[in-house]
Write a protein that holds these residues in place. Structure first.
Motif: not given
Length: 190
Positions: A121-135
């Motif tokens: 879950p920590v990895r999934q949350e970080a990846a979701r937020l990281k995608q928002a940065m790329a977006d």
């Protein structure tokens, strides 16, 4: 144990302690005992407020992203109606932040590296937020008249991530201090 700060809730002290320790030492490198001792609270206080260390880590990641979001908003405010200027303002600011002695990169990137299991879950949350940065970067590039917008977006995301990692690998100011100059090279024809 630290003395409690008057007027600050236990949950807030725990959150502040975790933010400081997670960023400096990594999420896995910090135990619950260290968090509560640094916050001047008890272990039950942590579990009442956050249920688990992973829950506290998710709050840390969300707060870290909100800080990143303010950098994007500042870039937008600095150069309204100028997406190229906004990208450059962001990377100029990143270059300045990455040159600081205490810079440890991006808390989201660090969490992704710490948690290789894609289902954690920590990895999934970080990846979701990281995608928002790329977006955000993609949203600025979309507004440009770029010949190869997907390639430009990828280049800028790679630059951003490279600065995050280089900030930990090289002594300040390091290559990250040139992030704005490199972004200008990528945006040269735009």
């Amino acid at each position: 144990m630290k003395r409690p700060t008057l007027g600050v809730s236990a949950a807030e002290r725990i959150r502040n302690s975790a933010r400081e320790l997670f960023y400096s030492n990594g999420i896995r490198g910090v135990g619950v005992d260290e968090i509560v001792q640094n916050a001047g609270v008890t272990k039950p206080s942590l579990y009442r407020a956050y249920e688990s260390k992973d829950g506290l880590a998710a709050v840390y990641l969300d707060e870290f992203y909100k800080t990143c979001r303010t950098y994007f908003e500042e870039a937008e405010a600095t150069c309204p109606d100028d997406p190229r200027g906004q990208i450059l303002a962001y990377f100029d600011g990143l270059a300045e932040r990455a040159s600081r002695p205490a810079y440890r990169g991006c808390g989201l990137t660090n969490a992704i590296l710490e948690f290789p299991d894609h289902d954690h879950p920590v990895r999934q949350e970080a990846a979701r937020l990281k995608q928002a940065m790329a977006d955000w970067i993609a949203s600025r590039v979309t507004l440009l008249d770029a010949r190869a917008p997907e390639t430009l977006t990828s280049g800028l995301v790679l630059l951003m991530e490279g600065v995050f990692v280089a900030g930990q690998a090289f002594a300040p100011p390091g290559p990250g201090a040139r992030a704005g100059a490199v972004a200008r090279l990528l945006l040269h024809d735009v």
